[in-house]
Design a protein around this motif. Structure first.
Motif, PDB file in Angstrom:
ATOM      1  N   ASN A 258     173.699  38.938  82.745  1.00  0.00           N
ATOM      2  CA  ASN A 258     174.242  38.878  81.396  1.00  0.00           C
ATOM      3  C   ASN A 258     174.006  37.536  80.690  1.00  0.00           C
ATOM      4  O   ASN A 258     174.445  37.345  79.560  1.00  0.00           O
ATOM      5  CB  ASN A 258     175.729  39.264  81.348  1.00  0.00           C
ATOM      6  N   GLY A 259     173.230  36.647  81.327  1.00  0.00           N
ATOM      7  CA  GLY A 259     172.780  35.455  80.630  1.00  0.00           C
ATOM      8  C   GLY A 259     171.341  35.561  80.172  1.00  0.00           C
ATOM      9  O   GLY A 259     170.805  34.617  79.590  1.00  0.00           O
ATOM     10  N   HIS A 260     170.691  36.704  80.414  1.00  0.00           N
ATOM     11  CA  HIS A 260     169.260  36.822  80.178  1.00  0.00           C
ATOM     12  C   HIS A 260     168.907  37.625  78.935  1.00  0.00           C
ATOM     13  O   HIS A 260     167.853  38.259  78.887  1.00  0.00           O
ATOM     14  CB  HIS A 260     168.584  37.444  81.408  1.00  0.00           C
ATOM     15  N   TYR A 261     169.778  37.574  77.951  1.00  0.00           N
ATOM     16  CA  TYR A 261     169.531  38.320  76.720  1.00  0.00           C
ATOM     17  C   TYR A 261     169.793  37.426  75.519  1.00  0.00           C
ATOM     18  O   TYR A 261     170.264  36.289  75.655  1.00  0.00           O
ATOM     19  CB  TYR A 261     170.416  39.571  76.674  1.00  0.00           C
ATOM     20  N   HIS A 262     169.500  37.939  74.344  1.00  0.00           N
ATOM     21  CA  HIS A 262     169.801  37.185  73.135  1.00  0.00           C
ATOM     22  C   HIS A 262     171.310  36.964  73.038  1.00  0.00           C
ATOM     23  O   HIS A 262     172.103  37.763  73.558  1.00  0.00           O
ATOM     24  CB  HIS A 262     169.281  37.935  71.907  1.00  0.00           C
ATOM     25  N   PRO A 263     171.732  35.903  72.378  1.00  0.00           N
ATOM     26  CA  PRO A 263     173.154  35.535  72.374  1.00  0.00           C
ATOM     27  C   PRO A 263     174.103  36.620  71.881  1.00  0.00           C
ATOM     28  O   PRO A 263     175.258  36.661  72.296  1.00  0.00           O
ATOM     29  CB  PRO A 263     173.187  34.303  71.454  1.00  0.00           C
ATOM     30  N   THR A 264     173.631  37.504  71.004  1.00  0.00           N
ATOM     31  CA  THR A 264     174.525  38.544  70.485  1.00  0.00           C
ATOM     32  C   THR A 264     174.458  39.840  71.296  1.00  0.00           C
ATOM     33  O   THR A 264     175.161  40.795  70.971  1.00  0.00           O
ATOM     34  CB  THR A 264     174.196  38.853  69.012  1.00  0.00           C
ATOM     35  N   GLU A 265     173.618  39.888  72.325  1.00  0.00           N
ATOM     36  CA  GLU A 265     173.547  41.067  73.183  1.00  0.00           C
ATOM     37  C   GLU A 265     174.569  40.948  74.305  1.00  0.00           C
ATOM     38  O   GLU A 265     174.810  39.842  74.822  1.00  0.00           O
ATOM     39  CB  GLU A 265     172.156  41.212  73.805  1.00  0.00           C
ATOM     40  N   VAL A 266     175.138  42.069  74.719  1.00  0.00           N
ATOM     41  CA  VAL A 266     176.068  42.064  75.842  1.00  0.00           C
ATOM     42  C   VAL A 266     175.650  43.138  76.848  1.00  0.00           C
ATOM     43  O   VAL A 266     175.304  44.259  76.480  1.00  0.00           O
ATOM     44  CB  VAL A 266     177.532  42.297  75.403  1.00  0.00           C
ATOM     45  N   VAL A 267     175.671  42.771  78.104  1.00  0.00           N
ATOM     46  CA  VAL A 267     175.281  43.700  79.170  1.00  0.00           C
ATOM     47  C   VAL A 267     176.259  44.860  79.275  1.00  0.00           C
ATOM     48  O   VAL A 267     175.870  45.988  79.612  1.00  0.00           O
ATOM     49  CB  VAL A 267     175.144  42.942  80.504  1.00  0.00           C
ATOM     50  N   SER A 268     177.520  44.608  78.990  1.00  0.00           N
ATOM     51  CA  SER A 268     178.516  45.681  79.113  1.00  0.00           C
ATOM     52  C   SER A 268     178.115  46.896  78.277  1.00  0.00           C
ATOM     53  O   SER A 268     178.345  48.041  78.680  1.00  0.00           O
ATOM     54  CB  SER A 268     179.898  45.179  78.687  1.00  0.00           C
ATOM     55  N   ASP A 269     177.508  46.665  77.122  1.00  0.00           N
ATOM     56  CA  ASP A 269     177.088  47.774  76.256  1.00  0.00           C
ATOM     57  C   ASP A 269     175.873  48.505  76.824  1.00  0.00           C
ATOM     58  O   ASP A 269     175.634  49.663  76.483  1.00  0.00           O
ATOM     59  CB  ASP A 269     176.765  47.244  74.861  1.00  0.00           C
ATOM     60  N   LYS A 270     175.110  47.858  77.707  1.00  0.00           N
ATOM     61  CA  LYS A 270     173.889  48.445  78.233  1.00  0.00           C
ATOM     62  C   LYS A 270     174.135  49.304  79.477  1.00  0.00           C
ATOM     63  O   LYS A 270     173.316  50.161  79.820  1.00  0.00           O
ATOM     64  CB  LYS A 270     172.889  47.335  78.586  1.00  0.00           C
ATOM     65  N   ILE A 271     175.240  49.069  80.172  1.00  0.00           N
ATOM     66  CA  ILE A 271     175.457  49.696  81.474  1.00  0.00           C
ATOM     67  C   ILE A 271     175.445  51.216  81.390  1.00  0.00           C
ATOM     68  O   ILE A 271     174.793  51.898  82.186  1.00  0.00           O
ATOM     69  CB  ILE A 271     176.763  49.180  82.104  1.00  0.00           C
ATOM     70  N   SER A 272     176.150  51.786  80.426  1.00  0.00           N
ATOM     71  CA  SER A 272     176.229  53.248  80.331  1.00  0.00           C
ATOM     72  C   SER A 272     174.860  53.856  80.056  1.00  0.00           C
ATOM     73  O   SER A 272     174.506  54.900  80.616  1.00  0.00           O
ATOM     74  CB  SER A 272     177.227  53.659  79.246  1.00  0.00           C
ATOM     75  N   SER A 273     174.072  53.213  79.210  1.00  0.00           N
ATOM     76  CA  SER A 273     172.726  53.718  78.937  1.00  0.00           C
ATOM     77  C   SER A 273     171.868  53.696  80.193  1.00  0.00           C
ATOM     78  O   SER A 273     171.149  54.662  80.494  1.00  0.00           O
ATOM     79  CB  SER A 273     172.052  52.886  77.844  1.00  0.00           C
ATOM     80  N   MET A 274     171.942  52.618  80.932  1.00  0.00           N
ATOM     81  CA  MET A 274     171.132  52.507  82.145  1.00  0.00           C
ATOM     82  C   MET A 274     171.543  53.537  83.193  1.00  0.00           C
ATOM     83  O   MET A 274     170.705  54.095  83.903  1.00  0.00           O
ATOM     84  CB  MET A 274     171.238  51.094  82.709  1.00  0.00           C
ATOM     85  N   LEU A 275     172.830  53.812  83.275  1.00  0.00           N
ATOM     86  CA  LEU A 275     173.312  54.765  84.275  1.00  0.00           C
ATOM     87  C   LEU A 275     172.870  56.192  83.963  1.00  0.00           C
ATOM     88  O   LEU A 275     172.815  57.036  84.854  1.00  0.00           O
ATOM     89  CB  LEU A 275     174.839  54.701  84.374  1.00  0.00           C
ATOM     90  N   LEU A 276     172.571  56.471  82.710  1.00  0.00           N
ATOM     91  CA  LEU A 276     172.090  57.801  82.354  1.00  0.00           C
ATOM     92  C   LEU A 276     170.667  58.057  82.836  1.00  0.00           C
ATOM     93  O   LEU A 276     170.246  59.202  82.971  1.00  0.00           O
ATOM     94  CB  LEU A 276     172.155  58.006  80.837  1.00  0.00           C
ATOM     95  N   PHE A 277     169.943  56.976  83.123  1.00  0.00           N
ATOM     96  CA  PHE A 277     168.535  57.119  83.496  1.00  0.00           C
ATOM     97  C   PHE A 277     168.205  56.588  84.885  1.00  0.00           C
ATOM     98  O   PHE A 277     167.069  56.719  85.343  1.00  0.00           O
ATOM     99  CB  PHE A 277     167.652  56.428  82.451  1.00  0.00           C
ATOM    100  N   HIS A 278     169.185  55.963  85.543  1.00  0.00           N
ATOM    101  CA  HIS A 278     168.960  55.431  86.883  1.00  0.00           C
ATOM    102  C   HIS A 278     170.123  55.851  87.780  1.00  0.00           C
ATOM    103  O   HIS A 278     171.286  55.783  87.365  1.00  0.00           O
ATOM    104  CB  HIS A 278     168.871  53.905  86.863  1.00  0.00           C
ATOM    105  N   ASP A 279     169.813  56.222  89.008  1.00  0.00           N
ATOM    106  CA  ASP A 279     170.864  56.568  89.950  1.00  0.00           C
ATOM    107  C   ASP A 279     171.719  55.354  90.287  1.00  0.00           C
ATOM    108  O   ASP A 279     172.932  55.452  90.432  1.00  0.00           O
ATOM    109  CB  ASP A 279     170.258  57.157  91.226  1.00  0.00           C
TER     110      ASP A 279
END
Length: 416
Positions: A258-279
Protein backbone atom coordinates in the motif's frame (compact mmCIF):
# COMPACT_ATOMS: atom_id res chain seq x y z
CA UNK A 1 -12.28 -3.86 36.98
CA UNK A 2 -10.05 -6.69 35.84
CA UNK A 3 -9.23 -7.41 32.22
CA UNK A 4 -11.67 -10.33 32.33
CA UNK A 5 -14.45 -8.23 33.86
CA UNK A 6 -13.96 -5.54 31.23
CA UNK A 7 -14.11 -8.23 28.58
CA UNK A 8 -17.37 -9.67 29.91
CA UNK A 9 -18.99 -6.22 29.79
CA UNK A 10 -17.71 -5.66 26.25
CA UNK A 11 -18.88 -9.12 25.22
CA UNK A 12 -22.45 -8.27 26.19
CA UNK A 13 -22.31 -4.96 24.36
CA UNK A 14 -21.14 -6.60 21.13
CA UNK A 15 -23.63 -9.43 21.57
CA UNK A 16 -26.44 -6.89 21.43
CA UNK A 17 -25.49 -6.07 17.84
CA UNK A 18 -24.98 -9.69 16.85
CA UNK A 19 -21.20 -9.96 17.23
CA UNK A 20 -19.65 -12.98 18.98
CA UNK A 21 -16.42 -11.79 20.60
CA UNK A 22 -15.30 -15.31 21.52
CA UNK A 23 -15.53 -16.32 17.88
CA UNK A 24 -13.65 -13.20 16.83
CA UNK A 25 -10.80 -14.15 19.15
CA UNK A 26 -10.73 -17.73 17.91
CA UNK A 27 -10.58 -16.53 14.33
CA UNK A 28 -7.86 -13.97 14.95
CA UNK A 29 -5.64 -16.49 16.73
CA UNK A 30 -5.30 -18.41 13.46
CA UNK A 31 -4.60 -15.53 11.06
CA UNK A 32 -0.89 -15.61 10.32
CA UNK A 33 0.80 -12.25 9.88
CA UNK A 34 4.23 -12.40 8.25
CA UNK A 35 6.85 -10.43 10.15
CA UNK A 36 9.63 -8.98 7.99
CA UNK A 37 13.14 -9.63 9.25
CA UNK A 38 14.60 -6.47 7.69
CA UNK A 39 13.21 -4.05 10.28
CA UNK A 40 15.78 -5.37 12.76
CA UNK A 41 18.94 -4.52 10.83
CA UNK A 42 17.88 -1.66 8.52
CA UNK A 43 17.67 -3.93 5.44
CA UNK A 44 21.41 -4.62 5.49
CA UNK A 45 21.36 -8.43 5.23
CA UNK A 46 24.39 -10.68 5.63
CA UNK A 47 25.69 -11.24 2.11
CA UNK A 48 27.13 -7.78 1.42
CA UNK A 49 28.53 -4.81 3.31
CA UNK A 50 27.89 -2.06 0.78
CA UNK A 51 25.23 0.63 0.80
CA UNK A 52 21.55 0.07 0.17
CA UNK A 53 20.45 0.55 -3.42
CA UNK A 54 17.34 0.21 -5.54
CA UNK A 55 15.61 3.27 -4.16
CA UNK A 56 15.65 1.86 -0.63
CA UNK A 57 16.66 4.06 2.28
CA UNK A 58 16.56 3.86 6.03
CA UNK A 59 16.73 7.04 8.05
CA UNK A 60 18.04 7.41 11.58
CA UNK A 61 20.81 5.79 13.57
CA UNK A 62 19.11 4.53 16.71
CA UNK A 63 21.56 2.39 18.71
CA UNK A 64 21.24 -1.38 18.81
CA UNK A 65 20.94 -2.46 15.17
CA UNK A 66 21.34 -6.21 14.74
CA UNK A 67 24.70 -6.94 13.09
CA UNK A 68 24.76 -10.73 12.99
CA UNK A 69 22.24 -13.53 12.42
CA UNK A 70 22.38 -14.36 16.11
CA UNK A 71 21.56 -10.79 17.13
CA UNK A 72 18.75 -10.56 14.60
CA UNK A 73 17.23 -13.84 15.78
CA UNK A 74 17.42 -12.70 19.40
CA UNK A 75 15.66 -9.44 18.54
CA UNK A 76 12.95 -11.29 16.62
CA UNK A 77 12.48 -13.56 19.63
CA UNK A 78 12.01 -10.56 21.87
CA UNK A 79 9.36 -9.18 19.53
CA UNK A 80 7.53 -12.50 19.27
CA UNK A 81 7.13 -12.48 23.05
CA UNK A 82 5.19 -9.22 22.81
CA UNK A 83 2.88 -10.00 19.90
CA UNK A 84 -0.18 -12.26 20.16
CA UNK A 85 -1.50 -14.64 17.53
CA UNK A 86 0.03 -16.70 14.74
CA UNK A 87 3.08 -15.43 12.92
CA UNK A 88 5.32 -16.19 9.96
CA UNK A 89 8.84 -14.97 9.31
CA UNK A 90 9.54 -13.08 6.08
CA UNK A 91 13.14 -13.31 4.80
CA UNK A 92 15.05 -11.70 1.97
CA UNK A 93 17.65 -13.72 0.07
CA UNK A 94 20.31 -11.33 1.35
CA UNK A 95 19.87 -12.90 4.79
CA UNK A 96 21.63 -16.11 3.76
CA UNK A 97 23.87 -17.44 6.52
CA UNK A 98 27.24 -18.75 5.36
CA UNK A 99 29.63 -20.91 7.33
CA UNK A 100 32.89 -19.28 8.34
CA UNK A 101 35.09 -18.76 5.31
CA UNK A 102 32.26 -19.59 2.89
CA UNK A 103 30.53 -17.26 0.45
CA UNK A 104 28.57 -17.69 -2.77
CA UNK A 105 26.88 -15.13 -4.95
CA UNK A 106 23.11 -14.73 -5.17
CA UNK A 107 22.71 -16.69 -8.38
CA UNK A 108 23.99 -19.88 -6.73
CA UNK A 109 22.58 -19.69 -3.21
CA UNK A 110 21.09 -22.94 -1.97
CA UNK A 111 18.71 -24.17 0.73
CA UNK A 112 21.70 -25.04 2.93
CA UNK A 113 22.44 -21.34 3.30
CA UNK A 114 19.10 -20.94 5.09
CA UNK A 115 19.26 -24.06 7.24
CA UNK A 116 19.72 -22.05 10.43
CA UNK A 117 16.63 -19.99 9.62
CA UNK A 118 14.62 -23.18 9.10
CA UNK A 119 15.80 -24.57 12.43
CA UNK A 120 14.88 -21.27 14.08
CA UNK A 121 11.42 -21.23 12.49
CA UNK A 122 10.59 -24.85 13.27
CA UNK A 123 11.44 -24.40 16.94
CA UNK A 124 8.90 -21.57 17.08
CA UNK A 125 6.20 -22.98 14.77
CA UNK A 126 6.81 -20.21 12.26
CA UNK A 127 6.27 -20.55 8.56
CA UNK A 128 8.73 -18.72 6.31
CA UNK A 129 8.01 -16.38 3.40
CA UNK A 130 10.78 -15.36 1.03
CA UNK A 131 11.93 -12.61 -1.33
CA UNK A 132 14.64 -12.64 -3.97
CA UNK A 133 16.90 -9.63 -3.35
CA UNK A 134 17.26 -7.61 -6.55
CA UNK A 135 19.02 -4.67 -4.89
CA UNK A 136 22.13 -3.78 -2.88
CA UNK A 137 24.48 -5.74 -5.14
CA UNK A 138 27.15 -4.71 -7.68
CA UNK A 139 25.09 -6.27 -10.49
CA UNK A 140 22.04 -4.22 -9.46
CA UNK A 141 23.65 -0.81 -9.84
CA UNK A 142 21.50 0.00 -12.87
CA UNK A 143 19.03 -2.71 -13.98
CA UNK A 144 18.33 -6.34 -13.06
CA UNK A 145 15.67 -8.40 -14.87
CA UNK A 146 15.26 -5.66 -17.50
CA UNK A 147 18.96 -5.25 -18.22
CA UNK A 148 20.21 -5.04 -21.81
CA UNK A 149 23.39 -6.74 -20.59
CA UNK A 150 22.47 -10.39 -21.06
CA UNK A 151 25.05 -11.63 -18.55
CA UNK A 152 23.55 -9.42 -15.85
CA UNK A 153 19.98 -10.34 -16.77
CA UNK A 154 20.80 -14.08 -16.70
CA UNK A 155 22.51 -13.64 -13.32
CA UNK A 156 19.28 -12.30 -11.86
CA UNK A 157 17.17 -14.94 -13.61
CA UNK A 158 19.32 -17.62 -11.96
CA UNK A 159 18.83 -15.80 -8.66
CA UNK A 160 15.04 -15.95 -9.04
CA UNK A 161 15.19 -19.64 -9.88
CA UNK A 162 17.43 -20.34 -6.90
CA UNK A 163 14.91 -18.56 -4.67
CA UNK A 164 12.06 -20.75 -5.91
CA UNK A 165 14.04 -23.82 -4.91
CA UNK A 166 14.77 -22.31 -1.50
CA UNK A 167 11.09 -21.38 -1.08
CA UNK A 168 10.04 -24.98 -1.68
CA UNK A 169 12.61 -26.09 0.89
CA UNK A 170 11.05 -23.70 3.41
CA UNK A 171 7.56 -25.03 2.72
CA UNK A 172 8.58 -28.66 2.96
CA UNK A 173 10.56 -28.16 6.16
CA UNK A 174 8.04 -26.00 8.02
CA UNK A 175 4.87 -27.65 6.68
CA UNK A 176 3.48 -24.22 5.76
CA UNK A 177 3.22 -22.69 2.27
CA UNK A 178 5.89 -20.16 1.35
CA UNK A 179 4.95 -16.89 -0.34
CA UNK A 180 7.86 -15.92 -2.62
CA UNK A 181 7.56 -12.32 -3.72
CA UNK A 182 9.34 -10.84 -6.74
CA UNK A 183 9.97 -7.10 -6.77
CA UNK A 184 12.59 -5.32 -8.85
CA UNK A 185 13.71 -1.68 -8.58
CA UNK A 186 14.30 -1.27 -12.32
CA UNK A 187 13.24 2.17 -13.52
CA UNK A 188 14.42 5.57 -14.67
CA UNK A 189 14.90 8.91 -12.99
CA UNK A 190 13.83 10.89 -16.04
CA UNK A 191 11.45 10.47 -18.96
CA UNK A 192 12.22 7.23 -20.85
CA UNK A 193 12.61 6.89 -24.59
CA UNK A 194 11.48 3.26 -24.45
CA UNK A 195 9.04 1.77 -21.98
CA UNK A 196 8.16 -1.33 -23.98
CA UNK A 197 11.66 -2.78 -24.34
CA UNK A 198 12.47 -3.04 -20.62
CA UNK A 199 9.04 -4.46 -19.87
CA UNK A 200 9.40 -7.05 -22.65
CA UNK A 201 12.73 -8.12 -21.12
CA UNK A 202 11.12 -8.21 -17.66
CA UNK A 203 8.35 -10.44 -19.01
CA UNK A 204 10.85 -12.80 -20.61
CA UNK A 205 12.93 -12.90 -17.43
CA UNK A 206 9.88 -13.83 -15.36
CA UNK A 207 8.96 -16.51 -17.89
CA UNK A 208 12.41 -18.03 -17.49
CA UNK A 209 12.30 -17.87 -13.69
CA UNK A 210 8.94 -19.62 -13.62
CA UNK A 211 10.00 -22.24 -16.15
CA UNK A 212 11.67 -24.39 -13.52
CA UNK A 213 9.48 -27.06 -11.88
CA UNK A 214 8.09 -26.34 -8.42
CA UNK A 215 5.07 -27.34 -6.34
CA UNK A 216 2.46 -24.60 -6.67
CA UNK A 217 0.61 -25.93 -3.62
CA UNK A 218 3.69 -25.22 -1.50
CA UNK A 219 5.19 -22.15 -3.16
CA UNK A 220 3.02 -19.16 -4.01
CA UNK A 221 5.00 -16.90 -6.31
CA UNK A 222 3.79 -13.31 -6.15
CA UNK A 223 4.65 -10.25 -8.22
CA UNK A 224 4.76 -6.76 -6.68
CA UNK A 225 4.32 -3.46 -8.47
CA UNK A 226 5.61 0.00 -7.68
CA UNK A 227 4.66 3.38 -9.07
CA UNK A 228 7.99 5.16 -8.45
CA UNK A 229 10.91 5.42 -6.04
CA UNK A 230 14.10 7.32 -5.35
CA UNK A 231 16.10 7.40 -8.57
CA UNK A 232 13.16 6.06 -10.56
CA UNK A 233 10.72 8.92 -10.25
CA UNK A 234 9.60 8.91 -13.90
CA UNK A 235 9.19 5.22 -14.74
CA UNK A 236 9.25 1.74 -13.26
CA UNK A 237 9.17 -1.41 -15.39
CA UNK A 238 7.04 -3.26 -12.83
CA UNK A 239 3.99 -1.02 -12.91
CA UNK A 240 0.63 -2.05 -11.48
CA UNK A 241 -0.71 -2.79 -14.95
CA UNK A 242 2.28 -4.95 -15.82
CA UNK A 243 2.30 -6.99 -12.62
CA UNK A 244 -1.46 -7.53 -12.43
CA UNK A 245 -1.69 -8.64 -16.05
CA UNK A 246 1.34 -10.88 -15.79
CA UNK A 247 0.05 -12.52 -12.61
CA UNK A 248 -3.40 -13.11 -14.07
CA UNK A 249 -2.06 -14.59 -17.31
CA UNK A 250 0.60 -16.79 -15.74
CA UNK A 251 -1.19 -18.22 -12.74
CA UNK A 252 0.80 -16.52 -10.00
CA UNK A 253 -0.43 -14.10 -7.35
CA UNK A 254 -0.46 -10.30 -7.39
CA UNK A 255 1.06 -8.63 -4.35
CA UNK A 256 -0.06 -5.14 -3.42
CA UNK A 257 2.07 -2.94 -1.17
CA UNK A 258 0.00 0.00 0.00
CA UNK A 259 2.99 2.31 -0.37
CA UNK A 260 3.46 1.48 -4.05
CA UNK A 261 0.70 3.56 -5.59
CA UNK A 262 -0.09 7.18 -6.27
CA UNK A 263 -0.78 9.15 -3.08
CA UNK A 264 -4.55 9.25 -3.61
CA UNK A 265 -4.85 5.51 -4.34
CA UNK A 266 -5.69 3.09 -1.54
CA UNK A 267 -5.14 -0.66 -1.57
CA UNK A 268 -8.24 -1.27 0.53
CA UNK A 269 -10.37 -0.24 -2.47
CA UNK A 270 -8.49 -2.66 -4.75
CA UNK A 271 -8.81 -5.82 -2.64
CA UNK A 272 -12.39 -6.71 -3.61
CA UNK A 273 -11.65 -6.27 -7.31
CA UNK A 274 -8.58 -8.47 -7.11
CA UNK A 275 -10.45 -11.18 -5.22
CA UNK A 276 -13.00 -11.41 -8.02
CA UNK A 277 -10.27 -12.45 -10.45
CA UNK A 278 -7.74 -14.27 -8.27
CA UNK A 279 -8.21 -17.18 -5.90
CA UNK A 280 -5.57 -15.71 -3.59
CA UNK A 281 -3.72 -12.41 -3.30
CA UNK A 282 -0.91 -11.10 -1.12
CA UNK A 283 -0.33 -7.83 0.71
CA UNK A 284 2.59 -5.89 2.12
CA UNK A 285 1.09 -3.56 4.69
CA UNK A 286 3.10 -0.44 5.39
CA UNK A 287 2.49 3.28 6.01
CA UNK A 288 3.45 5.73 3.28
CA UNK A 289 3.55 9.29 4.56
CA UNK A 290 4.45 11.24 1.42
CA UNK A 291 5.59 8.32 -0.75
CA UNK A 292 6.73 4.73 -0.24
CA UNK A 293 8.49 5.72 2.97
CA UNK A 294 7.69 2.51 4.86
CA UNK A 295 6.79 4.03 8.20
CA UNK A 296 5.68 1.79 11.07
CA UNK A 297 2.14 0.49 10.60
CA UNK A 298 -0.33 2.35 12.81
CA UNK A 299 -3.92 1.62 13.80
CA UNK A 300 -5.00 4.15 11.20
CA UNK A 301 -7.90 4.38 8.78
CA UNK A 302 -6.25 2.58 5.85
CA UNK A 303 -4.93 -0.28 7.98
CA UNK A 304 -8.41 -0.75 9.44
CA UNK A 305 -10.00 -0.54 5.99
CA UNK A 306 -7.60 -3.16 4.58
CA UNK A 307 -8.48 -5.48 7.45
CA UNK A 308 -12.21 -4.88 6.98
CA UNK A 309 -11.99 -5.77 3.29
CA UNK A 310 -10.27 -9.06 4.14
CA UNK A 311 -12.76 -10.00 6.84
CA UNK A 312 -16.07 -8.87 5.36
CA UNK A 313 -15.31 -10.52 2.02
CA UNK A 314 -14.66 -13.86 3.77
CA UNK A 315 -11.12 -13.74 2.40
CA UNK A 316 -9.08 -14.64 5.48
CA UNK A 317 -7.90 -17.83 3.77
CA UNK A 318 -7.34 -16.04 0.46
CA UNK A 319 -5.12 -13.14 1.50
CA UNK A 320 -1.51 -13.51 2.61
CA UNK A 321 -0.70 -10.65 4.99
CA UNK A 322 2.88 -9.45 5.40
CA UNK A 323 4.31 -6.25 6.83
CA UNK A 324 7.01 -4.12 5.21
CA UNK A 325 8.50 -1.15 7.03
CA UNK A 326 11.88 -0.14 8.43
CA UNK A 327 12.53 2.75 10.76
CA UNK A 328 16.04 3.30 12.10
CA UNK A 329 15.11 6.44 14.03
CA UNK A 330 13.39 4.56 16.88
CA UNK A 331 13.90 1.37 18.87
CA UNK A 332 13.61 -1.33 16.20
CA UNK A 333 11.91 -3.88 18.45
CA UNK A 334 9.33 -1.30 19.48
CA UNK A 335 8.76 -0.56 15.78
CA UNK A 336 8.19 -4.25 15.02
CA UNK A 337 5.90 -4.65 18.01
CA UNK A 338 3.78 -1.58 17.26
CA UNK A 339 3.33 -2.62 13.64
CA UNK A 340 2.55 -6.27 14.33
CA UNK A 341 0.14 -5.51 17.14
CA UNK A 342 -1.61 -2.85 15.05
CA UNK A 343 -2.14 -5.20 12.12
CA UNK A 344 -3.73 -7.73 14.46
CA UNK A 345 -5.69 -5.00 16.20
CA UNK A 346 -7.08 -3.90 12.84
CA UNK A 347 -8.13 -7.48 12.10
CA UNK A 348 -9.79 -7.65 15.51
CA UNK A 349 -11.63 -4.40 14.74
CA UNK A 350 -12.90 -5.92 11.49
CA UNK A 351 -13.95 -9.17 13.16
CA UNK A 352 -15.93 -7.20 15.75
CA UNK A 353 -18.00 -5.38 13.13
CA UNK A 354 -21.57 -6.57 12.35
CA UNK A 355 -20.54 -6.99 8.73
CA UNK A 356 -23.62 -8.80 7.42
CA UNK A 357 -25.92 -6.25 9.03
CA UNK A 358 -23.94 -3.38 7.52
CA UNK A 359 -24.05 -4.99 4.08
CA UNK A 360 -27.80 -5.41 4.45
CA UNK A 361 -28.22 -1.72 5.21
CA UNK A 362 -26.28 -0.82 2.08
CA UNK A 363 -28.17 -3.29 -0.12
CA UNK A 364 -31.50 -1.93 1.09
CA UNK A 365 -30.42 1.64 0.45
CA UNK A 366 -30.58 2.61 4.12
CA UNK A 367 -27.50 4.81 3.91
CA UNK A 368 -28.40 7.02 6.86
CA UNK A 369 -28.50 4.13 9.31
CA UNK A 370 -25.39 2.65 7.71
CA UNK A 371 -23.39 5.80 8.31
CA UNK A 372 -24.70 6.06 11.86
CA UNK A 373 -23.82 2.44 12.68
CA UNK A 374 -20.36 2.64 11.17
CA UNK A 375 -19.63 5.75 13.23
CA UNK A 376 -20.99 4.29 16.45
CA UNK A 377 -18.80 1.20 16.00
CA UNK A 378 -15.73 3.39 16.33
CA UNK A 379 -16.32 3.85 20.06
CA UNK A 380 -17.36 0.29 20.90
CA UNK A 381 -15.05 -1.32 23.50
CA UNK A 382 -12.51 -2.87 21.14
CA UNK A 383 -9.79 -2.23 23.71
CA UNK A 384 -11.41 -4.48 26.30
CA UNK A 385 -11.58 -7.37 23.83
CA UNK A 386 -8.01 -6.72 22.64
CA UNK A 387 -6.67 -6.67 26.21
CA UNK A 388 -8.40 -9.97 26.97
CA UNK A 389 -7.01 -11.49 23.78
CA UNK A 390 -3.49 -10.40 24.71
CA UNK A 391 -3.88 -11.80 28.22
CA UNK A 392 -5.14 -15.13 26.83
CA UNK A 393 -2.18 -15.23 24.46
CA UNK A 394 0.28 -14.63 27.30
CA UNK A 395 1.61 -11.31 26.00
CA UNK A 396 1.62 -7.96 27.83
CA UNK A 397 -1.62 -5.99 28.00
CA UNK A 398 -1.78 -2.41 26.74
CA UNK A 399 1.48 -0.44 27.04
CA UNK A 400 3.02 -2.88 29.52
CA UNK A 401 4.95 -4.44 26.62
CA UNK A 402 7.07 -1.30 26.38
CA UNK A 403 8.61 -1.99 29.80
CA UNK A 404 10.09 -5.18 28.38
CA UNK A 405 11.44 -3.32 25.35
CA UNK A 406 13.13 -0.77 27.62
CA UNK A 407 14.68 -3.53 29.73
CA UNK A 408 15.94 -5.33 26.62
CA UNK A 409 17.42 -2.09 25.32
CA UNK A 410 19.25 -1.52 28.58
CA UNK A 411 20.48 -5.11 28.96
CA UNK A 412 21.16 -6.05 25.32
CA UNK A 413 20.86 -3.35 22.68
CA UNK A 414 22.90 -0.69 24.49
CA UNK A 415 25.82 -3.12 24.76
CA UNK A 416 26.19 -3.58 21.00
Amino acid sequence: MTVKENYQAAKEQYKAIGVDTDQAIRTLKNIRVSMHCWQGDDVMGFDQDGPLSGGIQTTGNYPGRARTPEELMADIDQTLKLVPGSKKLNLHASYAIFDEGEFCDRDVIEPKHFKKWVEYAKERNLGIDFNPTFFSHPKAEQFTLTSTDEDIRQFWIRHGQACIRISQYFAEETGQPCVMNIWIPDGLKDVPADRMGPRARFKDSLDQILSIPYDTTKVYVTLESKVFGIGMESYTAGSAEFTMNYAAKNGILPLMDNGHYHPTEVVSDKISSMLLFHDKIALHVTRPVRWDSDHVVLFDDETKEIAKEIVRNNAIDRVFIGLDFFDASINRIAAWTVGMRNMQKALMYALLSPNEHLKGLQDSGNMTELMMQQEEMKTYPLGAVWDYYCEQEGVPVREDWFNEVQKYEKDVLSRR
